[in-house]
Scaffold this active site. Sequence first.
Site, mmCIF file in Angstrom:
data_model
loop_
_atom_site.group_PDB
_atom_site.id
_atom_site.type_symbol
_atom_site.label_atom_id
_atom_site.label_comp_id
_atom_site.label_asym_id
_atom_site.label_seq_id
_atom_site.Cartn_x
_atom_site.Cartn_y
_atom_site.Cartn_z
ATOM 1 C CG ASP A 60 0.059 -4.052 2.839
ATOM 2 O OD1 ASP A 60 0.173 -3.476 1.742
ATOM 3 O OD2 ASP A 60 -0.006 -3.445 3.929
ATOM 4 C CB SER A 89 3.172 1.797 6.186
ATOM 5 O OG SER A 89 2.012 1.913 6.967
ATOM 6 C CG HIS A 146 -0.372 0.292 2.517
ATOM 7 N ND1 HIS A 146 -0.038 -0.701 3.414
ATOM 8 C CD2 HIS A 146 -0.054 1.460 3.122
ATOM 9 C CE1 HIS A 146 0.452 -0.162 4.509
ATOM 10 N NE2 HIS A 146 0.459 1.151 4.357
#
Length: 400
Positions: A167, A246, A137
């Site tokens: 992911d 992230s 993402h």
Amino acid sequence: MRISQAIRRFGSHVLALLVGSLLAFGTVRVSASNAGPAPDAAAAPAPTTLLAQDTSAPSTGRRSFVTSAIARTGPAVVQINIARTVENRLPPMMQDPFFRDFFGDQFFQQMPQERRIEGQGSGFIIDRSGVILTNAHVVSEAEEVNVTLQDGREFEASVLGTDPVTDLAVVKISDRVSDLPVAPLGNSDVLEVGDWAIAVGSPGGLSNTVTLGIISTLDRPSSQVGIPDKRLNFLQTDAAINPGNSGGPLLNGNGEVIGINTAIRANAMGIGFAIPINKAKELKDILASGRDVPHPYVGIEMSDITAAQAQRSNADPNSSFALPEVDGVLVQRVMPNAPAAEAGLRRGDVIIEIDGQRVTQGLEVQNIVEKSGINARLRFKVRRGTETLTITVRTAQLSS
């Protein structure tokens, strides 16, 4: 008169000699304290002298395990900046002919047709040539990717492969390099609850940010985290993770990467989730080659159920249907046109075995299906009412 002047001169010389001697001895003591302790404990240097000695001594003896871990892996952590262009879509009201007649076509032509979106995340280098692991993402639909190293060097990069289901993504620095720092990869299978967890990344664009916590839970299913479209069992940690973290690494106390920070719980404080590094090890070469990651699926939503829970449900006069009173995995929904629907599985079935293996948890069913491969034939033993049926389901590729 001459005698008194002589006495005064003699006294001045004596005083000067005393002051000079005191200064000389004081200097010697400070110098001696830098070399080692004074031989006479009673004549030990003042605390200020000891502090001066400490600042000149090596600091490695006072370094914490966190400092050592970051020194080992921190240089391999990168900040990832992405940019992409999206089309501006007018709201439906503005597309009404009345508004077009009122404002005129020239007004709509002056409105920007596209806009540029920028994003930011983290990653870490796993190969000296510039191969980087991060979250899918973070780089999804990116048209431009740039990475910044801890030492300030900046490089353009390209996305080699992404897998939205797990992911995970692999990014490669475009320049030809061979001297980049590399993050050591650990073993997430040996982790225990309570082990140290160190999160590194660029939350809010603040590069080289480090937070400390512990592993608070292992194998947290993605469905419990609140992202049912993923096929993962996360590491849960209380190390502070924020937007921008992230894709960054979660380290153990030795500075080895044990996870990839990926998600936070919006309705909770101090709960973050990371992809186990062993899952990334399995998939990184597939992603680096640009291939699709295989994800077998059968197409059911499920939940754990026990015989006691089924009995309570059946005793409820408002229950929609009777449940088999057995420990197993309840089929709550069958996806249209999915392999399970084509094979004949139905809502309300309770799965008790797959290929002869007893199952009582949905996580067990998911793991069996995941390991089976594409186009595998799995024999589901289910309880439907009072009947026990065997239904063969052929797995298919899960579309992302």
